[in-house]
Design a protein around this motif. Sequence first.
Motif, PDB file in Angstrom:
ATOM      1  N   MET A   1       0.637  -0.945  -0.334  1.00  0.00           N
ATOM      2  CA  MET A   1       0.030  -0.226   0.150  1.00  0.00           C
ATOM      3  C   MET A   1       0.631   1.363   0.167  1.00  0.00           C
ATOM      4  N   LYS A   2       0.816   2.191  -0.587  1.00  0.00           N
ATOM      5  CA  LYS A   2       1.421   2.921  -0.786  1.00  0.00           C
ATOM      6  C   LYS A   2       0.827   4.592  -0.204  1.00  0.00           C
ATOM      7  N   THR A   3       1.540   5.452   0.179  1.00  0.00           N
ATOM      8  CA  THR A   3       1.612   6.433   1.393  1.00  0.00           C
ATOM      9  C   THR A   3       0.715   7.862   0.846  1.00  0.00           C
ATOM     10  N   PRO A   4      -0.605   7.978   0.921  1.00  0.00           N
ATOM     11  CA  PRO A   4      -0.941   9.049   0.810  1.00  0.00           C
ATOM     12  C   PRO A   4      -1.047  10.356   0.968  1.00  0.00           C
ATOM     13  N   ILE A   5      -0.955  11.468  -0.196  1.00  0.00           N
ATOM     14  CA  ILE A   5      -0.900  12.361  -0.035  1.00  0.00           C
ATOM     15  C   ILE A   5      -1.762  12.855   1.053  1.00  0.00           C
ATOM     16  N   ILE A   6      -1.736  14.245   1.790  1.00  0.00           N
ATOM     17  CA  ILE A   6      -2.596  14.622   2.767  1.00  0.00           C
ATOM     18  C   ILE A   6      -2.796  16.177   2.675  1.00  0.00           C
ATOM     19  N   ARG A 188      -6.971   3.914   2.366  1.00  0.00           N
ATOM     20  CA  ARG A 188      -5.757   3.772   2.186  1.00  0.00           C
ATOM     21  C   ARG A 188      -5.737   1.783   0.787  1.00  0.00           C
ATOM     22  N   LYS A 189      -6.887   1.066   1.793  1.00  0.00           N
ATOM     23  CA  LYS A 189      -6.804  -0.053   1.530  1.00  0.00           C
ATOM     24  C   LYS A 189      -7.473  -0.740   0.782  1.00  0.00           C
ATOM     25  N   ALA A 190      -8.588   1.075   0.152  1.00  0.00           N
ATOM     26  CA  ALA A 190      -9.311   0.694  -1.839  1.00  0.00           C
ATOM     27  C   ALA A 190      -8.266   1.270  -2.340  1.00  0.00           C
ATOM     28  N   GLY A 191      -7.239   1.909  -1.803  1.00  0.00           N
ATOM     29  CA  GLY A 191      -6.331   2.487  -2.871  1.00  0.00           C
ATOM     30  C   GLY A 191      -6.224   3.948  -2.971  1.00  0.00           C
ATOM     31  N   THR A 192      -6.682   5.109  -2.270  1.00  0.00           N
ATOM     32  CA  THR A 192      -6.698   6.134  -2.664  1.00  0.00           C
ATOM     33  C   THR A 192      -5.420   6.811  -2.679  1.00  0.00           C
ATOM     34  N   ASP A 193      -5.290   8.006  -3.387  1.00  0.00           N
ATOM     35  CA  ASP A 193      -3.681   8.607  -3.759  1.00  0.00           C
ATOM     36  C   ASP A 193      -3.534   9.948  -2.697  1.00  0.00           C
ATOM     37  N   VAL A 194      -4.787  10.427  -2.414  1.00  0.00           N
ATOM     38  CA  VAL A 194      -4.889  11.801  -1.106  1.00  0.00           C
ATOM     39  C   VAL A 194      -6.253  11.383  -0.909  1.00  0.00           C
ATOM     40  N   ILE A 195      -5.607  11.960   0.928  1.00  0.00           N
ATOM     41  CA  ILE A 195      -6.700  11.968   1.866  1.00  0.00           C
ATOM     42  C   ILE A 195      -7.007  13.084   1.870  1.00  0.00           C
ATOM     43  N   VAL A 196      -8.807  14.067   2.057  1.00  0.00           N
ATOM     44  CA  VAL A 196      -9.143  15.457   2.581  1.00  0.00           C
ATOM     45  C   VAL A 196      -9.343  15.014   3.885  1.00  0.00           C
ATOM     46  N   ALA A 197      -8.698  15.904   4.730  1.00  0.00           N
ATOM     47  CA  ALA A 197      -9.491  16.272   6.165  1.00  0.00           C
ATOM     48  C   ALA A 197      -9.401  16.963   6.783  1.00  0.00           C
ATOM     49  N   GLY A 198     -10.581  17.857   7.487  1.00  0.00           N
ATOM     50  CA  GLY A 198     -10.710  18.973   7.947  1.00  0.00           C
ATOM     51  C   GLY A 198     -10.760  18.216   9.349  1.00  0.00           C
ATOM     52  N   THR A 199     -11.651  17.878   9.550  1.00  0.00           N
ATOM     53  CA  THR A 199     -11.833  18.115  11.093  1.00  0.00           C
ATOM     54  C   THR A 199     -10.738  16.774  11.702  1.00  0.00           C
ATOM     55  N   ALA A 200     -10.642  16.159  11.597  1.00  0.00           N
ATOM     56  CA  ALA A 200      -9.106  14.896  11.657  1.00  0.00           C
ATOM     57  C   ALA A 200      -7.858  15.764  11.923  1.00  0.00           C
TER      58      ALA A 200
END
Length: 217
Positions: A1-6, A188-200
């Motif tokens: 699994m590759k590391t996503p961009i945040i 990440r498991k689904a294979g996303t490249d980018v994760i958007v996070a507001g509250t987190a």
Amino acid sequence: MKTPIIAPSVLSADFSDIISGIKQVNNSGAEWIHFDVMDGSFVPPITFGSKMAADVRKHSELIFDVHLMTEHPHTHIEDFAEAGADYITFHPEAAVHAHRIIEQIHKTGKKAGISIVPSTPVSAITELCPFADIILVMTVNPGYGGQKMIPECLYKVSVLRELREEKGYAYLLSVDGGINEETSAAARKAGTDVIVAGTAFFGAENPSEAVSRLKGL
Ligand code: DX5
Ligand code: ZN
């Protein structure tokens, strides 16, 4: 699994002290900043326009990821391009001539994105996939930060990842809505490249640690 961009979303920052929020992102290990543009029509709230991105541009060299949750997205493209956006993502649900808008974004020299709300199937954007630089899969109904993720949306990321592989497409995959340290594992498991996070991100005691955990490090 590759590391996503945040991509922390400034929607969850304190708008009265936006510069502190931007500095937090700059120093956190996140690579992108996500701008949620809401027009009070496509979604009920109103947030901000391109001036916000232009002003923030003076204080950050990160990648600017603009998410247009607006009707008539074609009316905002040049303004956000001039403001310093890198990716401009719109909702085909709000546009008949979505392919033309992708071309319009490309003419400004920027990367073009398409986003789908939870009720929109992947099949609605199949014809646009060859032209997109990023596809943002919404995992909440757009309009508000702090909502609970709808996990049933994540399969769309897997489907789009397989389609990319099969057809040799080039788009990045991004997920947006209710992503926190727990739900990010499934994204990440689904294979996303980018994760958007507001509250987190902005709700975390230590945003840098939150970024590491969202990346699964
Ligand atoms: C929702 C926005 C999201 C929002 C995510 O309409 O598109 O980008 O900021 O916020 P959280 O991470 O709190 O769900
Ligand atoms: Zn967003």
